[in-house]
Every structure is written in structure tokens, then in C-alpha cells.
Design an enzyme around this catalytic site. Structure first.
Site, PDB file in Angstrom:
ATOM      1  CG  MET A 108      -1.881  -1.233   1.143  1.00 52.08           C
ATOM      2  SD  MET A 108      -3.410  -1.029   2.059  1.00 52.08           S
ATOM      3  CE  MET A 108      -2.772  -0.894   3.708  1.00 52.08           C
ATOM      4  N   GLY A 109       2.142   1.095  -0.305  1.00 55.31           N
ATOM      5  CA  GLY A 109       3.023   2.259  -0.437  1.00 55.31           C
ATOM      6  C   GLY A 109       3.516   2.789   0.892  1.00 55.31           C
ATOM      7  N   GLY A 158      11.213  -2.615   5.292  1.00 55.84           N
ATOM      8  CA  GLY A 158      10.518  -3.915   5.313  1.00 55.84           C
ATOM      9  C   GLY A 158       9.994  -4.239   3.915  1.00 55.84           C
ATOM     10  CG  HIS A 159       6.849  -1.815   2.168  1.00 58.97           C
ATOM     11  ND1 HIS A 159       6.714  -0.598   2.805  1.00 58.97           N
ATOM     12  CD2 HIS A 159       5.673  -2.461   2.337  1.00 58.97           C
ATOM     13  CE1 HIS A 159       5.510  -0.523   3.333  1.00 58.97           C
ATOM     14  NE2 HIS A 159       4.853  -1.638   3.069  1.00 58.97           N
ATOM     15  CD  GLU A 185       7.828 -15.166   8.870  1.00 56.08           C
ATOM     16  OE1 GLU A 185       8.475 -14.756   9.860  1.00 56.08           O
ATOM     17  OE2 GLU A 185       7.973 -16.302   8.394  1.00 56.08           O
TER      18      GLU A 185
END
Ligand code: AMP
Length: 282
Positions: free
Chosen positions: A30-31, A36-37, A150
Site C-alpha cells: 500500500m506504499g 521492510g517493503h 510475516e
């Protein structure tokens, strides 16, 4: 970097690649990208011929209008962050109408009961929204492999179940939780915290780690009581839930059974921002 806003353009771009048997890695987000992304993105780039990252704040998975409205939208910065990693990423940043075609509602899903626990209980309709968007994105992109964190462990299990139930030919890879230096799980929502709250939110992971130690020697209920008491010492938090559940069924447990993997799952509010985290307990 190719940035596409229309599913028709994306399908037209990807379909010849699929026909040439190129592997397509997919990272849905979701941007408001953070490390992490980006860890998911790097893994996909390493493992696939082509990587698609979607950036779409999916309205149907929000059960709180204020949370949807306040959700950070930072496409320009996100593209810059991706550009630092690779210029060969395909970015899909659709409008709501490109995805929902004027009918912004969820389909209904049953995931063998996984949807009734924790986030499903506290965010009614959330996993219908997640299932709706993930299934649509899989239909458009037809990825070989898709990467999920996770950090949203229940979502990861639900996506695996969705793929099994609908026989979607994609491999789902779960990726470890990325944390800030103080242990706070990275989240786009962290951006909305004051500096002070962001520091204090480090307690969430500290308490989870202590819970893990308790769980080694003590019972499930003693571990849960410990976590509740710890949060009572921190009035800036409002604990929504802490549960100990079987990793596969996500059913909360009262007794430890041998050969089962357990995880502690938590949702807490600080400055009215809802944060979630989880930890493997054995
Ligand atoms: P979101 O943009 O929050 O929907 O997240 C997109 C994907 O990134 C999901 O698969 C998340 O589980 C994953 N993700 C979010 N935060 C983290 C994190 N701190 N570490 C690893 N993966 C994450």
C-alpha cells in the site's frame, strides 16, 4: 523504471514475458515504503526475471474510514526509493476505479476459519478486502511468485489458503519482519507517530521478547497475564489483544501441545494509531 496505472497496460506488458516463460515476482504493497517493503522487493529481484511492485491503498480492507483517509500516500518518494535499488522494477499504481470499476465492494471469502481469529475478529470485513484485492492483482499480474511479510502473519496464512482454495498457480513466500533499530516492527503507520511515541513503541517488541522467555518455562495463561500486566505499566498503550496461537490454524491455545509451533500475536494502540506485531514462541 516503468510506472503503469492501468491494468490493461500492465497485462499487455507482462503477457509476452509470461509466454516466454520468464518468472514474474510480485510484491503487493500500500506504499509509504520502508525497509521492510524493500526487503521483499530485493528478494523478488534476486529470484525472478521480472519484478512487479504494486502500490495501492485498498479501500475495501479498511474497516475504519479515518484510518483509510489518514493512510500515507507518497508515490513520488516510493518511486525514488525503488529507483535506488533497481531501475528495472515495474510499478503498478492503479486508481481505485482501475481496480474496482465503479463497484468498490469486497467479495466474501471463507478461509477455513482463519478469518475468524485476531485481525478478523477486530477488523470486520478486513480479510474480505484483502482477499478481493490479492485475487484481482494475481489475475492481472499472473505472478510466478509473490512475496508477503510475516509482519502480517495472519494475512500471509490467509493468502496461502486463498491460493490453495482457488487453485491459483503462484508460490507464496513469507519474509521475516524488518524492525527499526529499537525493535519496533517497521510499518507505514509508524510515520504517523510522534517522535516520543515511536520511541515508546519499542516496548512492544521488548515485551514480546520477554513473553517468549516466559513461554519457555511457564504456561500459556501465565504468559498472557504477564503481557497484560506489562502493558498496564505503560498507560500510553491500549492493548487490544495478545493471543498465543498455533501458527498453522491460528487458533488460540490454552495448553502447549508437543510438536506444535506457537506464535504470540499483538495489536496495540498508541496515540490512537493501531500497531500489530508477532513473535515465534518456540
Ligand atoms: P503494506 O503496505 O503494509 O500492506 O505491506 C505490504 C507488504 O509488506 C505485506 O506483505 C507486509 O506484510 C509487508 N511488510 C510490511 N511491513 C513489514 C516489515 N516490517 N517487515 C517485513 N515485511 C513487511
Amino acid at each position: 523504471m516503468l510506472i503503469l496505472n492501468k491494468k490493461s497496460d500492465l497485462s499487455a506488458f507482462l503477457s509476452p514475458l509470461s509466454h516466454q516463460n520468464k518468472s514474474i515476482g510480485f510484491v503487493p504493497t500500500m506504499g509509504a515504503l520502508h525497509d521492510g517493503h524493500l526487503s521483499l522487493l530485493k528478494k523478488s529481484l534476486e529470484e525472478n526475471d521480472v519484478t512487479v511492485m504494486s502500490i495501492f491503498v485498498n479501500p475495501t480492507q479498511f474497516n475504519n474510514a479515518n484510518d483509510l483517509e489518514k493512510y500515507p500516500r507518497t508515490l513520488e518518494e516510493d518511486v525514488k526509493k525503488m529507483g535506488k535499488i533497481s531501475d528495472s522494477i515495474i510499478v503498478y499504481a492503479p486508481s481505485v476505479s482501475d481496480i474496482y470499476e465503479g463497484n468498490t465492494v469486497s467479495e466474501s471469502f471463507e478461509y477455513d476459519g482463519l478469518e475468524h481469529q485476531m485481525e478478523g475478529q477486530h477488523r470486520p470485513g478486513h480479510f474480505d478486502g484483502v482477499g478481493t484485492i490479492v485475487k484481482r492483482l494475481f489475475e492481472i499480474i499472473k505472478p510466478t511468485t509473490a512475496y508477503f511479510g510475516e509482519k502480517d502473519f495472519q494475512q500471509l496464512q490467509i493468502v496461502k489458503k486463498l491460493v490453495a482454495l482457488y487453485v491459483i498457480p503462484v508460490e507464496i513466500i513469507g519474509c521475516p519482519i524488518f524492525r527499526e533499530a529499537n525493535g519496533l516492527a517497521m510499518s507505514s503507520r509508524n510515520e504517523r507517530l510522534s517522535e516520543n511515541a515511536r520511541k515508546k513503541a519499542a516496548s512492544i517488541f521488548e515485551i514480546l521478547q520477554q513473553a517468549k522467555l516466559k513461554f519457555e518455562k511457564q504456561s500459556v495463561s501465565e504468559t498472557i497475564q504477564f503481557v497484560k500486566k506489562e502493558f498496564e505499566k505503560h498507560p500510553e498503550f491500549e492493548l487490544e489483544y495478545f493471543e498465543i496461537a498455533d501458527e498453522t490454524t491460528l487458533l488460540s491455545t490454552e495448553v502447549k501441545e508437543p510438536n506444535k509451533k506457537y506464535r504470540g500475536f499483538i495489536a496495540v494502540f498508541i496515540e490512537k494509531i493501531r500497531l500489530i506485531d508477532n513473535i515465534s514462541l518456540n
